[in-house]
Design an enzyme around this catalytic site. Structure first.
Site, mmCIF file in Angstrom:
data_model
loop_
_atom_site.group_PDB
_atom_site.id
_atom_site.type_symbol
_atom_site.label_atom_id
_atom_site.label_comp_id
_atom_site.label_asym_id
_atom_site.label_seq_id
_atom_site.Cartn_x
_atom_site.Cartn_y
_atom_site.Cartn_z
ATOM 1 N N ALA A 1 31.108 -16.978 -44.334
ATOM 2 C CA ALA A 1 30.640 -17.972 -43.357
ATOM 3 C C ALA A 1 31.037 -17.546 -41.959
ATOM 4 C CB ALA A 1 31.239 -19.345 -43.666
ATOM 5 N N TRP A 2 30.315 -18.094 -40.985
ATOM 6 C CA TRP A 2 30.747 -18.016 -39.591
ATOM 7 C C TRP A 2 31.730 -19.163 -39.393
ATOM 8 C CZ3 TRP A 2 28.344 -15.360 -35.113
ATOM 9 C CH2 TRP A 2 28.930 -15.721 -33.888
ATOM 10 N N ILE B 1 24.510 -11.198 -46.118
ATOM 11 C CA ILE B 1 23.907 -12.348 -46.803
ATOM 12 C C ILE B 1 22.669 -12.872 -46.090
ATOM 13 C CG2 ILE B 1 26.082 -13.058 -47.878
ATOM 14 C CD1 ILE B 1 26.207 -15.331 -45.772
ATOM 15 N N TRP C 1 41.793 -27.050 -42.451
ATOM 16 C CA TRP C 1 43.037 -26.503 -41.916
ATOM 17 C C TRP C 1 43.586 -25.399 -42.833
ATOM 18 C CZ3 TRP C 1 46.552 -30.933 -39.610
ATOM 19 C CH2 TRP C 1 45.770 -31.769 -38.815
ATOM 20 N N LEU D 1 40.272 -16.887 -47.724
ATOM 21 C CA LEU D 1 40.020 -17.497 -49.022
ATOM 22 C C LEU D 1 39.403 -16.501 -49.988
ATOM 23 C CD1 LEU D 1 40.056 -19.892 -50.908
ATOM 24 C CD2 LEU D 1 37.890 -20.659 -49.907
ATOM 25 N N TYR E 1 28.945 -25.514 -35.473
ATOM 26 C CA TYR E 1 29.555 -25.112 -36.741
ATOM 27 C C TYR E 1 29.409 -26.211 -37.796
ATOM 28 C CZ TYR E 1 33.278 -24.272 -40.136
ATOM 29 O OH TYR E 1 33.988 -24.112 -41.300
ATOM 30 N N THR F 1 33.473 -27.971 -45.210
ATOM 31 C CA THR F 1 34.502 -28.276 -44.215
ATOM 32 C C THR F 1 34.521 -29.738 -43.804
ATOM 33 O OG1 THR F 1 35.119 -27.814 -41.904
ATOM 34 C CG2 THR F 1 32.809 -27.566 -42.464
ATOM 35 N N ASP F 2 35.653 -30.178 -43.277
ATOM 36 C CA ASP F 2 35.778 -31.503 -42.684
ATOM 37 C C ASP F 2 34.876 -31.661 -41.465
ATOM 38 O OD1 ASP F 2 37.741 -29.523 -41.705
ATOM 39 O OD2 ASP F 2 38.277 -31.075 -40.251
#
Length: 298
Positions: free
Chosen positions: A68-69, A45, A159, A12, A134, A109-110
């Site tokens: 992010a992880w 970060i 996804w 992204l 997570y 995230t979902d």
């Protein structure tokens, strides 16, 4: 407009940098380790001083926080490191945004939801109960941003696929070509999201003050990973056999996955943003892009 993008080496982040430059914005990316990506600076970060300096010295109008992880299973064995990146790192960026007067986009995230039921999760839903390290870390990141800042967009997606990193489309095509068949779960339901389409939406968002929580996945309806795989193979011309299995039949994983990852994107249109195109169309564009890249490297 000057925009700082954390995690510019990820799928992204790369798409975001390209979209901003295409629009004529000044984009500054951050990467954890040296990378061959233009207009990027190195940043950890999790280091509060470095995060503060990166934002306040550049003074962007907006920060898009993609870093992010994201290794979900690996997170179960590395909770302390995950928390440092996804929570403390996010807090550091949010505090720096407050100091610099920058608006912030936090990519979530979902996985912040428990995946129960069959109804799509509304963007302003507060029934979280994440199932994994997570998911808990991403939820805590959301809460840090909303506590520290007033000018923020918290954008949950799911996804994700796109160029520049490991994704389901590439993995499933590789498995099909190698083995001639794949076993894919059919009881986890959600929607794929193409990074280039999501980046376009985020670039639209940061030019507004329509702050708050949003869900952003591709249009085209909710599907299972099995159905997604079948469409990948159909569009790619792959003849591998796709065998549907339940999550239980597939076998245990270290991190629990939500069964219901349906995200309700309707708030986007209600607040004046253009929803993402259908995932079927997005998949076709990605496969074409992938083919073009492969033909150049052959």
């Amino acid at each position: 407009m000057k925009v700082l993008v954390t995690g510019a080496a990820g799928q992204l982040g790369r798409a975001m940098m390209e979209e901003l430059k295409k629009r004529g914005h000044e984009a500054v990316g951050t990467v954890r380790a040296p990378a061959d990506i233009p207009s990027c600076i190195q940043l950890d970060i999790t280091d509060p001083q470095s995060a503060m300096a990166a934002v306040t010295e550049n003074r962007p109008e907006a920060v898009v926080h993609c870093a992010a992880w994201t290794a979900v299973d690996l997170a179960e064995e590395n909770a302390e490191q995950v928390w440092a990146v996804n929570v403390e790192g996010t807090e550091n960026i949010a505090l720096a945004c407050r100091a610099a007067g920058s608006r912030m986009v936090y990519i979530s995230t979902d996985y912040v939801f428990d995946g129960r039921g069959t109804e799509p999760w509304p963007a302003d839903c507060k029934s979280y109960r994440p199932l994994s390290v997570y998911g808990r870390s991403k939820l805590a990141g959301e809460q840090a941003v909303s506590k520290i800042l007033d000018q923020y967009f918290i954008v949950r997606t799911a996804w994700v696929f796109g160029p520049g990193g490991k994704n389901f489309v590439d993995t499933i095509l590789g498995a099909g070509e190698k083995n001639g068949f794949v076993r894919v779960v059919c009881d986890q339901i959600g929607t794929p999201t193409y990074t280039r389409d999501l980046a376009r939406l985020l670039a639209d968002m940061i030019q507004t003050e329509r702050y708050g929580y949003y869900h952003a996945t591709s249009g085209g309806g909710y599907i299972s990973w099995y159905e997604f795989t079948r469409e990948i193979y159909r569009q790619a011309g792959c003849g591998a056999k796709v065998i549907p299995v339940t999550t239980e039949q597939y076998g245990p994983s270290k991190a629990a996955r939500p069964f219901n990852s349906r995200l309700d994107n309707s708030k986007l249109e209600k607040t004046g943003f253009t929803p993402l195109p259908p995932w079927q169309d997005a998949l076709g564009r990605y496969l074409e892009e992938r083919k073009n890249v492969n033909s150049r490297t052959d």
